[in-house]
Design a protein around this motif. Structure first.
Motif, PDB file in Angstrom:
ATOM      1  N   ILE A  93      57.529  -5.691  83.020  1.00 18.05           N
ATOM      2  CA  ILE A  93      57.141  -4.535  82.471  1.00 18.05           C
ATOM      3  C   ILE A  93      55.953  -4.633  81.699  1.00 18.05           C
ATOM      4  O   ILE A  93      54.987  -3.676  82.091  1.00 18.05           O
TER       5      ILE A  93
ATOM      6  N   ARG B  80      66.118  -3.881  80.565  1.00 20.22           N
ATOM      7  CA  ARG B  80      65.043  -4.553  80.190  1.00 20.22           C
ATOM      8  C   ARG B  80      65.397  -5.669  79.267  1.00 20.22           C
ATOM      9  O   ARG B  80      66.154  -5.409  78.317  1.00 20.22           O
TER      10      ARG B  80
ATOM     11  N   LYS C 151      61.998  -7.062  83.554  1.00 15.64           N
ATOM     12  CA  LYS C 151      63.074  -6.026  84.187  1.00 15.64           C
ATOM     13  C   LYS C 151      64.427  -6.729  84.612  1.00 15.64           C
ATOM     14  O   LYS C 151      64.384  -7.659  84.876  1.00 15.64           O
TER      15      LYS C 151
END
Length: 278
Positions: free
Chosen positions: A30, A76, A64
């Protein structure tokens, strides 16, 4: 002119290489952890990264949830990675010349006196991860791997109330310190949970601290909701001090670890700080 051209070419390829390495697993990543900011949807408080200018670019990542990466909530988690032969430094300390390696982050603000703080977090060590990498041919002064610290700090002092370490024989062990020094006062295991059972699953940990520079101080440690350690009537800070949670991998006596080394990685999630004023 030739020197300038060489520098520009070198700069281009260096940055291309860095970009490629960061984006290599972009379907899993992410973002990188950001020094001085919150970890989005993981913490509500700002974190600082130890040696943030020299830490590895994949050392602290928000990833993720998928088949490779576990998560406790919000799909997450934070993945901490320490590679073989990696070390970092800043203006005040150099791991490279002090037989250490680490990637760690900590509560940037901390908690000062006359308050109760509860730090909660969950830790996940993958089943196939050799996190300790102990060289059993070394009988004395072996390497040590720490995975959490609860630190007590002033402008002139940096010590720990708790350091959480991993051993292959006992799993997670909470070392507690009573006298603002580095002499362990007590080591507490997670009861009825073998090391093999501590891997491949989330373990919930809580540090509950009454922050006082006198005998109003108190410390409790919980693992999976069960009390592991408690200490009453004992100061938890010195005058003008504060408490701060630190998470990540910290290798002590790195040169004593078994060769060849392999990368170490663990996951953290559900990192919370609840503060109550008295």
């Amino acid at each position: 002119m030739k020197k300038l051209l060489f520098v520009l070419v070198l700069f281009f390829f260096t940055n291309q290489s860095m970009a490629e390495s960061i984006d290599f697993n972009k379907n899993e990543i992410i973002e990188q952890c950001q020094h001085g900011k919150v970890l989005p949807k993981i913490t509500t408080f700002k974190i600082n990264i130890v040696h943030h200018k020299t830490t590895s670019e994949d050392g602290c990542l928000i990833v993720k949830e998928n088949n490779n990466n576990p998560a406790k909530s919000n799909q997450r988690s934070v993945k901490i990675t320490v590679h073989p032969d990696f070390c970092s430094r800043d203006e005040g300390w150099n791991d490279c010349t002090n037989d250490r390696s680490r990637v760690e982050f900590y509560d940037a603000e901390g908690v000062k006196s006359n308050k109760r703080v509860v730090y909660d977090f969950s830790i996940y060590i993958p089943k196939d991860m050799n996190i300790a990498q102990i060289d059993n041919s070394i009988k004395k002064r072996q390497s040590v791997v720490f995975l959490s610290q609860l630190n007590t700090i002033t402008s002139k002092m940096y010590k720990s109330l708790v350091m959480l370490r991993w051993t292959d024989s006992d799993g997670l062990i909470f070392d507690t310190y009573d006298k603002f020094n580095w002499k362990v006062s007590k080591s507490s295991k997670i009861p009825h949970l073998l090391p093999e059972s501590q891997k491949g699953r989330w373990i919930d940990i809580s540090y509950e601290v009454d922050v006082y520079p006198n005998k109003k101080g108190k410390l409790k440690i919980y693992a999976d909701g069960k009390l592991v350690y408690e200490r009453y009537n004992h100061r938890t800070i010195k005058k003008y001090g504060k408490i701060s949670l630190k998470l990540g991998i910290y290798n002590y006596r790195e040169s004593k670890m078994k060769r060849p080394r392999s990368s170490q990685y663990v996951y953290y999630d559900n990192i919370k700080k609840t503060v109550t004023s008295f």
